[in-house]
Design a protein around this motif. Structure first.
Motif, short mmCIF file in Angstrom:
data_model
loop_
_atom_site.label_atom_id
_atom_site.label_comp_id
_atom_site.label_asym_id
_atom_site.label_seq_id
_atom_site.Cartn_x
_atom_site.Cartn_y
_atom_site.Cartn_z
N LYS A 1 0.91 -1.09 -0.14
CA LYS A 1 0.20 -0.05 -0.03
C LYS A 1 1.08 1.32 0.09
CE LYS A 1 -2.84 0.56 3.50
NZ LYS A 1 -4.06 0.51 4.37
N VAL A 2 0.65 2.12 -0.99
CA VAL A 2 1.64 3.22 -1.06
C VAL A 2 0.62 4.52 -1.09
CG1 VAL A 2 3.49 2.25 -2.49
CG2 VAL A 2 1.46 3.45 -3.47
N PHE A 3 -0.53 4.25 -0.86
CA PHE A 3 -1.54 5.43 -0.71
C PHE A 3 -2.87 5.04 -0.05
CE2 PHE A 3 -5.28 8.01 -1.82
CZ PHE A 3 -4.80 9.32 -1.11
N ASP A 4 -3.12 5.63 0.95
CA ASP A 4 -4.28 5.60 1.87
C ASP A 4 -5.05 6.86 2.22
OD1 ASP A 4 -6.39 4.94 3.97
OD2 ASP A 4 -5.35 3.20 4.30
N ARG A 5 -6.12 7.09 1.61
CA ARG A 5 -6.73 8.29 1.95
C ARG A 5 -7.01 8.65 3.26
NH1 ARG A 5 -8.13 11.83 -0.87
NH2 ARG A 5 -7.60 10.98 -2.76
N ASN A 6 -6.75 7.70 4.17
CA ASN A 6 -7.20 8.10 5.56
C ASN A 6 -5.90 8.30 6.36
OD1 ASN A 6 -9.97 8.27 5.50
ND2 ASN A 6 -9.88 6.05 5.10
#
Ligand code: GUN
Ligand code: ZN
Length: 446
Positions: free
Chosen positions: A426-431
């Motif tokens: 995972k390289v981006f998580d909105r939270n």
């Protein structure tokens, strides 16, 4: 190495198809199994769990829709700082805004900071592979690939070749551009997930000698990409006619030099003749539709239907910073409107196909990216159809998957990108914004 099991709605195009609205694969409750950065299984969740009762914990994506990471077939990483620059069309825009900005990339540190920011923004917008122009400075390519390598991201990039009609500080020459490109190809192409693209900016800024040298490179390295611009703006087309009076049309400038082949990406193609479309199709090259950019610079309307009829590979490009959004969803919404102005309607299945599997096929990368097939690299995103109230309400009333996808395209943008995975990580998580790589992050303290 352990397995990671993702559970949620899954949607992708497993094959090459002319009928994306019929040839997709969808699981309402699906499973995607990742091992060592690759997809090793996908299918119906209940079937999978029955066959593998000892399965590890699942990462549940609730109501999210898991799709392959988007492929942006044309962008300029040095241009994000000058995105949304006022008032000019292509040639003046290049002179007034682009060239002064690209001068700054002579500084390694600046290039490093901008490369980090650009990659973060790509992931936040759901893009996991992009074909990217750096600048004329070789170190700007190094900085981009180093940043991409830190995420193990599959990225295509190249040093701009430009030996005329630009400021002194940005001009190379045919021999130096050739030698610099060889050095970069040898150091970067196929190193990890990096792929190199020979990058003559466009016909007006390269002498015939430089285009010949670029074609030598293309011949010497047949699996290296080529990227350039083609037939974007009326004044540009006229300038090319003036500068290359012996060529029969714009495409012929590249074609006669030896730059028209598979793995060549031509951005725009707004003002092509029928003959140019036909020759593009025969060559196996790719046209990158950059609808947002074409609207912003007033360049014209991409003739989607005619290009499709010609059989030319179509991909989508943000063309940031002439394009005004890195979101391919926003770019698809612009493309839809551009098609409407020409009395055709871009089907949402077709739109998503051309920025995932269709694009991967065009670039001959479908065994690696663009779909969720077993054996491919685990680059995927979670779209959230409930990202904001207006979208949530619209999707709640959706009559079909097609209707839901259409709403996501027309109303969606980076807000609907919930999570982005690159090589299974995972390289981006909105939270959780701290996921970006600290060594290259421009937005997080390291
Ligand atoms: N043609 C030549 N260079 C460029 C560029 O940087 N952006 C766009 N949109 N068109 C170009
Ligand atoms: Zn461009």
């Amino acid at each position: 190495m352990s397995l990671e099991i993702h559970r949620g709605r899954l949607f992708h195009f497993p094959h090459d198809t002319h009928s994306p609205s019929e040839q997709y694969q969808y699981f309402d409750d699906g499973i995607l199994v990742i091992k060592e950065g690759k997809i090793i299984d996908l299918g119906d969740a209940k079937d999978y769990l029955q066959a593998h009762p000892q399965s590890a914990d699942q990462i549940t994506h609730h109501q999210g829709l898991l799709v392959p990471g988007f492929i942006d077939a044309h962008a300029h990483y040095p241009q994000i700082e000058m995105i949304a620059s006022f008032g000019q069309q292509l040639l003046d825009w290049l002179h007034d805004y682009t060239f002064p900005t690209e001068m700054k990339f002579i500084q390694r540190e600046y290039a490093k900071e901008q490369a980090g920011l650009f990659l973060e923004q790509l992931f936040a917008h759901g893009t996991t592979t992009a074909a990217v122009f750096a600048t004329v400075f070789p170190q700007s390519v190094d900085m981009f690939f180093e940043a991409a390598q830190a995420y193990d991201a599959r990225m295509i990039c190249g040093k701009v070749l430009m030996d005329r009609f630009c400021p002194d500080g940005l001009r190379d020459n045919p021999e130096q551009g050739y030698l610099d490109s060889i050095d970069l190809i040898e150091r970067w192409h196929n190193k990890g997930r990096a792929l190199y693209a020979i990058t003559p900016r466009f016909a007006p800024t390269s002498t015939p000698q430089q285009l010949k040298k670029a074609a030598h490179l293309a011949h010497k390295y047949p699996d290296v990409f080529i990227q350039t611009h083609l037939s974007e703006n009326i004044k540009e087309v006229a300038l090319v006619q003036q500068l290359f009076p012996h060529n029969k049309d714009y495409l012929d400038v590249y074609e006669s030099a030896g730059l028209l082949r598979e793995r060549a990406i031509f951005a725009h193609g707004v003002h092509l003749t029928d003959s140019e479309m036909q020759r593009l199709s025969t060559s196996g090259a790719t046209l990158a539709c950059c609808a947002s950019s074409n609207l912003f610079l007033g360049s014209g309307l991409f003739p989607f239907d005619k290009i499709k009829q010609s059989g030319t590979h179509i991909a989508f490009g943000s063309d940031v910073g002439a394009g005004t959004s890195m979101s391919l969803l926003a770019n698809l919404a612009d493309a839809y409107k551009v098609c409407q102005l020409q009395h055709c309607s871009l089907d949402p299945f077709e739109a998503i196909y051309h920025c995932t599997q269709g694009s991967a096929i065009a670039l001959k990368l479908q065994d690696k990216i663009g779909n969720l097939n077993v054996g491919t690299e685990a680059d995927f995103i979670e779209l959230n159809p409930r990202a904001f109230p207006m979208l949530e309400q619209r999707v709640k009333g959706a009559k079909s998957l097609q209707d839901e996808l259409f709403a996501l395209i027309i109303l969606g943008d980076e807000r609907v990108i919930e999570q982005t995975y690159v090589s299974g990580v995972k390289v981006f998580d909105r939270n959780k914004h701290q996921l970006f790589h600290p060594a290259f992050s421009a937005t997080n303290p390291s």
